[in-house]
Every structure is written in structure tokens, then in C-alpha cells.
Design an enzyme around this catalytic site. Structure first.
Site, PDB file in Angstrom:
ATOM      1  N   GLN A  44      -5.069  -2.122   9.251  1.00 39.68           N
ATOM      2  CA  GLN A  44      -5.091  -3.463   8.337  1.00 39.68           C
ATOM      3  C   GLN A  44      -5.666  -4.613   9.438  1.00 39.68           C
ATOM      4  O   GLN A  44      -5.553  -4.611  10.702  1.00 39.68           O
ATOM      5  CB  GLN A  44      -3.630  -3.710   8.470  1.00 39.68           C
ATOM      6  N   ASP A  77     -11.574   1.714   3.234  1.00 39.20           N
ATOM      7  CA  ASP A  77     -12.100   0.307   2.981  1.00 39.20           C
ATOM      8  C   ASP A  77     -13.574  -0.043   2.738  1.00 39.20           C
ATOM      9  O   ASP A  77     -13.692  -1.046   2.128  1.00 39.20           O
ATOM     10  CB  ASP A  77     -11.372  -0.295   4.324  1.00 39.20           C
ATOM     11  N   LYS A  99       1.006  -1.485   0.014  1.00 36.46           N
ATOM     12  CA  LYS A  99       0.030  -0.021  -0.034  1.00 36.46           C
ATOM     13  C   LYS A  99       0.772   1.133   0.056  1.00 36.46           C
ATOM     14  O   LYS A  99       0.498   2.182  -0.648  1.00 36.46           O
ATOM     15  CB  LYS A  99      -0.905  -0.135   1.226  1.00 36.46           C
TER      16      LYS A  99
HETATM   17  N1  GUN Z   1      -6.868  -7.524   5.423  1.00 36.07           N
HETATM   18  C1  GUN Z   1      -7.274  -8.470   4.494  1.00 36.07           C
HETATM   19  N2  GUN Z   1      -7.894  -7.719   3.186  1.00 36.07           N
HETATM   20  C2  GUN Z   1      -8.108  -6.404   3.946  1.00 36.07           C
HETATM   21  C3  GUN Z   1      -8.530  -5.116   3.285  1.00 36.07           C
HETATM   22  O1  GUN Z   1      -8.944  -4.973   2.174  1.00 36.07           O
HETATM   23  N3  GUN Z   1      -8.684  -4.103   4.058  1.00 36.07           N
HETATM   24  C4  GUN Z   1      -7.967  -4.282   5.369  1.00 36.07           C
HETATM   25  N4  GUN Z   1      -8.019  -2.997   5.949  1.00 36.07           N
HETATM   26  N5  GUN Z   1      -7.647  -5.345   5.995  1.00 36.07           N
HETATM   27  C5  GUN Z   1      -7.524  -6.628   4.884  1.00 36.07           C
END
Ligand code: GUN
Length: 283
Positions: A95, A118, A51
Site C-alpha cells: 500500500q 498493482d 481489499k
Molecule cells: N495508494 C493509492 N492507490 C493505490 C493503489 O492503487 N495501489 C497501491 N498499492 N497503493 C495505492
């Protein structure tokens, strides 16, 4: 045909970089994404690194906050409150998964809905299911973009989703339904899963088990989207939820792992961050 999410996301990121380059002159700054990583789960560390890298490519400012797994829920909520109040933060991502002593739902709900890149906030989830404007969850959004880019017709087709998670299974089912597919959601308790998946024109697999979907479970000519990111227990290499070697012989279109859905998820996160930024600039 193998659809490369890596290629499509590179193109989309280049377009976004050109757009973002004009923001300082127009708005006085670039979009700013804050990412919170709790603990050191290798998968999560690698996602968060990806990211930050994509942010740099697009020209988005990225602040990654790393905290030990022992952080208290109150402390984490305190960080979120600060980011919510910070006028120069446009997007907040925590996350997942979080350590067991932290209430994930409470943390997600604490994020300012307008900064929820998200699309996990309860108000965004509700808006999605009520067909109101909302931030779409990144992986489902990326999957639909991949299908569109590959020229896959969705309307009227049988779509089978394997997995019912809040992050992928449920929202991607809703997006497929909105695109007028006939959608079946399957999961670990589904009886004779193979019989159901063999009925799929479009098969989306997000179950989190290495090489779970085998060739005998796939109809000749099906479109197969593999959301899994696993370690192959035999080779230790990255692999999906789909047995690529076998299934690619039967599928008409398939996504690889790595290089399929993963890069699209990150690309959509960049897009969501820009969307949140522009919405805030318009206010
Ligand atoms: N863990 C696995 N996929 C994601 C996601 O798309 N966003 C977040 N915040 N955590 C994750």
C-alpha cells in the site's frame, strides 16, 4: 447520468466469485493476495480493509501484513523476498504511500513482476507503454471499464486528464490513448486549466484536491470521472476532486464519490490477482 462503480463492481465481483469457486477442484487452491500496510494512515487503513473485504466476497485468500511506520527498508524488502519465494502467494501489493525513509521505487522493483497485481513494477510499466501484455494498474483499468459500461465512446474524443501521477494520471492517459482518444495531460503548472478542461469530452480528475473542478471548468454534456478521495474541509465528509453538486448539472455522465471509481479499483485488483494466479497455474 450517475455511473455507479459500486453496482458495476458488485456484478463483476459476483462473476469472479463464481469463477473462483471452481478453482479448488481445478487447481487445488484459490488465488492468494498478500497486502502489506506500513503505518496507520487512515486512508491507507481503509483501502487495505476494503481489499480484504472484497477478497472475502470473491473467495480470494487475503493475508494482510501490518507493520509499524518505523520499519526499515531492509526489513520490508525481506518480507517481499519471502512473499516472492512463497509458491502459495499469487499477488503482492504494498500500500502506498510509504514513509519517507523508505525508497518506494526500490520496494516496487523488488516485487516479483509476475506477482505485481498493482502493475507498478518497472517492467509492467514499460510493457504498458510498449503495448505488450502486462498487468494493468487497477484504477486506470477500472476507469476504462466504467466508461465502457456507461456506453461512452472513447475513440476520437477529446480526453483531458487532470493529474500526472504514476498511479493514475499517466497510466489512464495511456489507456485512453490506446482507445484512440486525443489525450491532454494537465497538472498544477498548466496555464488556464479551465480553458483546457472545457475542451474535454471526457474529463478524468486525479489531482487530490477537494472539489477542485467546478462547473465553469466543464463543458455542457461532458463525461466526468472523479478519482479523488478527500475529506470535505467544510463538512468533514468524503468528497472527490470534482464539485459534484455544480458539475453534475452540466455533465452528461459523472461518477460519484464515494461509490464511483473506488470500488472499481478494488474490483480490478481482484481481477488482477486472478490473472496472476491463472498465469502461475499455467506454468
Ligand atoms: N495508494 C493509492 N492507490 C493505490 C493503489 O492503487 N495501489 C497501491 N498499492 N497503493 C495505492
Amino acid at each position: 447520468m450517475i455511473i455507479s462503480g459500486k453496482e458495476l463492481s458488485a456484478k463483476l465481483k459476483a462473476d469472479m466469485a463464481a469463477e473462483v469457486a471452481a478453482f479448488p477442484a481445478k487447481y487445488g487452491r484459490v488465488p492468494h493476495l498478500a497486502v502489506i500496510l506500513v503505518g496507520e494512515d487512515p486512508g491507507s487503513v481503509s483501502y487495505v480493509t476494503g481489499k480484504a473485504k472484497a477478497s472475502a466476497e470473491v473467495g480470494i485468500r487475503n493475508t494482510t501484513i501490518r507493520k509499524p511506520a518505523e520499519i526499515t527498508e531492509e526489513e520490508l524488502l525481506g518480507i517481499i523476498a519471502e512473499l516472492n519465494a512463497d509458491d502459495e502467494v499469487d499477488g503482492i501489493l504494498v500500500q502506498l504511500p510509504l514513509p519517507k525513509h523508505i525508497d518506494e521505487d526500490r520496494v516496487i522493483a523488488a516485487i516479483d513482476r509476475a506477482k505485481d497485481v498493482d502493475g507498478f513494477h518497472p517492467q509492467n510499466v514499460a510493457a504498458l507503454w510498449q503495448k505488450q501484455p502486462c498487468t494493468l494498474p487497477c484504477t486506470p483499468k477500472g476507469i476504462i471499464k466504467l466508461l465502457r459500461a456507461a456506453g461512452v465512446e472513447i475513440e476520437g474524443r477529446n480526453a483531458v486528464v487532470v493529474g500526472r501521477s504514476n498511479i493514475v494520471g499517466l497510466p489512464v492517459s495511456k489507456l485512453l490513448l490506446d482507445a484512440n482518444a486525443t489525450v491532454t495531460i494537465t497538472h498544477s503548472r498548466t496555464r488556464d486549466l479551465g480553458a483546457v478542461t472545457r475542451g474535454a469530452d471526457i474529463l478524468v480528475v486525479a489531482i487530490g484536491r477537494p472539489k477542485f473542478v467546478t462547473a465553469d471548468m466543464v463543458r455542457e454534456g461532458a463525461v466526468v470521472i472523479d478519482v479523488g478521495v478527500n475529506r470535505d474541509p467544510d463538512t468533514g465528509r468524503l468528497c472527490g476532486d470534482v464539485d459534484f453538486a455544480g458539475v453534475s448539472e452540466r455533465a452528461s455522465v459523472i461518477t460519484p464519490v464515494p461509490g464511483g471509481v473506488g470500488p472499481m479499483t478494488i474490483c480490478c485488483l481482484m481481477e488482477n490477482t486472478i490473472e496472476c494466479f491463472l498465469r502461475r497455474m499455467a506454468h
